[in-house]
Scaffold this active site. Structure first.
Site, PDB file in Angstrom:
ATOM      1  N   CYS A   1      -0.837  -5.822 -17.674  1.00 16.37           N
ATOM      2  CA  CYS A   1      -2.100  -6.370 -17.174  1.00 16.37           C
ATOM      3  C   CYS A   1      -2.527  -7.583 -18.013  1.00 16.37           C
ATOM      4  CB  CYS A   1      -3.153  -5.256 -17.147  1.00 16.37           C
ATOM      5  SG  CYS A   1      -4.558  -5.629 -16.084  1.00 16.37           S
TER       6      CYS A   1
ATOM      7  N   HIS B   1      -0.736  -0.776 -14.134  1.00 12.32           N
ATOM      8  CA  HIS B   1      -0.603   0.009 -15.357  1.00 12.32           C
ATOM      9  C   HIS B   1       0.434   1.108 -15.153  1.00 12.32           C
ATOM     10  CE1 HIS B   1      -4.115  -1.495 -17.719  1.00 12.32           C
ATOM     11  NE2 HIS B   1      -4.403  -1.981 -16.529  1.00 12.32           N
TER      12      HIS B   1
ATOM     13  N   GLU C   1       1.534   3.159 -17.234  1.00 15.26           N
ATOM     14  CA  GLU C   1       1.137   4.377 -17.966  1.00 15.26           C
ATOM     15  C   GLU C   1       0.091   5.180 -17.211  1.00 15.26           C
ATOM     16  OE1 GLU C   1      -0.057   1.428 -18.451  1.00 15.26           O
ATOM     17  OE2 GLU C   1      -2.006   1.424 -19.445  1.00 15.26           O
TER      18      GLU C   1
END
Lengths: 265, 211
Positions: free
Chosen positions: B86, B188, B190
């Site tokens: 990001c 993202h 994660e």
């Protein structure tokens, strides 16, 4: 637009335990936050929200251990609210593993906190929770909708204290200050399981350009379909229908998908 | 296989815990959170996380800019892999409409605000449209997979060949750029559930394979 509508189980946390209140009162215990988080993640929840519901009233620190334990086991975003009064509180919660912080009472008391959070952590980290209650009379008619007999008042301290602030005006203001998202709870609908407050949700969605999460009143999957069909809301939050296993996130999503709502399945 | 020691850079602006946890869950043996980037020796991979604001983040890397740029050049040339997530990806470019400072200019292009036609930030799950079937990060990831985005700005690389996947939000948005072992994701990984986990494992695999 292919962006999926989000289904967000909410975990109201008190002393490290998940609880579910009715009309912000009569809190009853429902279980362990980490277990709930894991269960919802595996059911396909798009996001989770933890609210330390008594934090503002009693000045309690949000339970950082709960936050970090949850962050270890889940790979979806989650928001933490309750008890965030200043930048340092927000930073601690973010460092414990939360992706976003939600502020409510503190934002009303000190609106500049929104701008400060935004400029350091980015707009996407800042959720402003608005608890709104329908009021009839007791205030000058709203300038833009003077034919309406009611208005929505922003309430703080867990819905207990009035502010005299119009929720729609407040939503616009928090957007201009730097909020990345609004978590909108209807105090009237919360805990009733009779459906979201469509009028309130529509009014706020129409007033701002940032994402809005509808909250309060979901008792069955049909209520989510209604709020997605009738408003421009981005996400629907629910607690009791998931906590008490009246439905699962997966079943809700299958139902929404079969009714033409784009969801992540 | 080599032991995976991953460095996450801390701009001082937020949630690194869940990124660290995600790297550990997906097989990293050790993950260090660094406030200084002058010595990256010994690490098998470097991650620039995605929480914060453009100018403060650029300011925070300023003291280590030279060694960081060198590490990025190395990554592009097949050296120790780097992943910008990001904002960590946006910083790689020349400049951003979010700030006034220059970006790291390691990738050519600009970072611009999302279309005003859509709600900003772009917050939620969106589909990936894979444009580079040889992408190292996307091995085992199906076209159309849902990934989680939270951003208000997007990158416009001059060299379209580095774009490995797009998403659509107001306009076509590069979702993944890949240049050698330099990776940047607008979403993202994660936070992208099981699909994100595959990408993190792929990144870690690259980390163990290069010297």
């Amino acid at each position: 637009m292919p962006l999926a509508k989000r289904i967000i189980p909410c975990l109201d946390v008190d002393n490290g335990r998940v609880v579910k209140g009715v009309h912000f009162e009569e809190v009853k215990e429902a279980g362990d936050p980490v277990e709930f988080a894991q269960k919802y993640k595996s059911q396909g929840a798009d996001e989770l929200i933890f609210l330390d519901i008594t934090a503002s009233q009693q000045g309690r620190e949000t339970m950082r251990n709960v936050v970090s334990n949850v962050a270890k086991v889940i790979d979806i975003p989650f928001t933490v609210g309750g008890g965030i009064r200043m930048l340092e509180d927000a930073r601690e919660i973010l460092l414990s593993g939360a992706d976003k912080v939600s502020i409510n009472t503190a934002a009303v008391k000190n609106p500049e906190l929104i701008r400060d959070l935004m400029s350091i952590f980015g707009r996407q980290c800042v959720v402003v929770a608005i608890d709104a209650k329908k009021n009839v009379g007791g205030r000058e008619a709203r300038s833009e909708n003077s034919d309406q007999e009611y208005w929505f008042e922003v309430k703080i301290f867990g819905g207990k204290t009035g502010t005299g602030i119009d929720a729609i005006e407040w939503a616009r203001k928090v957007e201009s200050l730097g909020a990345g998202e609004i978590l909108l709870t209807s105090i009237d609908a919360d805990g009733t399981e009779n459906g979201y407050d469509i009028n309130l949700t529509k009014s706020i969605c129409d007033a701002v350009r940032i994402p809005v999460i509808a909250s309060g009143g979901c008792g069955e999957p049909k209520h989510m379909l209604e709020v997605f069909k009738q408003t421009d809301v981005d996400a629907a939050l629910a607690a009791s229908i998931f906590h008490y296993e009246k439905s699962s996130v997966g079943r809700v999503k299958d139902y929404l998908k079969s009714n033409g709502i784009e969801v992540r399945v | 296989m080599k032991r995976n020691n991953i460095a996450i850079f801390d701009y001082g602006a937020g949630n690194l815990f869940s990124l660290k946890a995600a790297l550990e869950r997906n097989g990293a043996e050790s993950v260090s959170i660094l406030r200084k980037l002058n010595d990256l020796g010994g690490f098998t991979g470097v991650v620039l996380p995605g929480v914060g604001n453009f100018d403060p983040a650029i300011r925070s890397v300023e003291p280590f800019k030279e060694s960081l740029l060198q590490a990025m050049e190395d990554a592009i040339n097949g050296g120790v892999p780097m992943l910008g997530i990001c904002l960590g990806m946006e910083m790689l470019f020349n400049k951003s409409e979010e700030g006034t400072l220059d970006g790291l200019k390691i990738l050519d292009g600009e970072v611009v605000m999302l279309s005003k036609k859509v709600k900003i930030p772009h917050m939620g799950w969106n589909n990936l449209s894979i444009t580079n079937s040889d992408s190292k990060l996307l091995r085992g990831v199906s076209n159309g997979s849902w990934v989680y985005f939270v951003h208000s700005y997007f990158v416009k690389p001059t060299d379209k060949n580095i774009v490995a996947a797009n998403s659509v939000y107001g306009s076509v948005i590069p979702a993944l750029v890949e240049d050698g072992n330099l990776f940047g994701t607008q979403f993202h990984p994660e936070k992208s559930g099981a699909v994100g986990g595959i990408m993190i494992k792929n990144f870690l695999k690259e980390c163990t394979q290069c010297s």
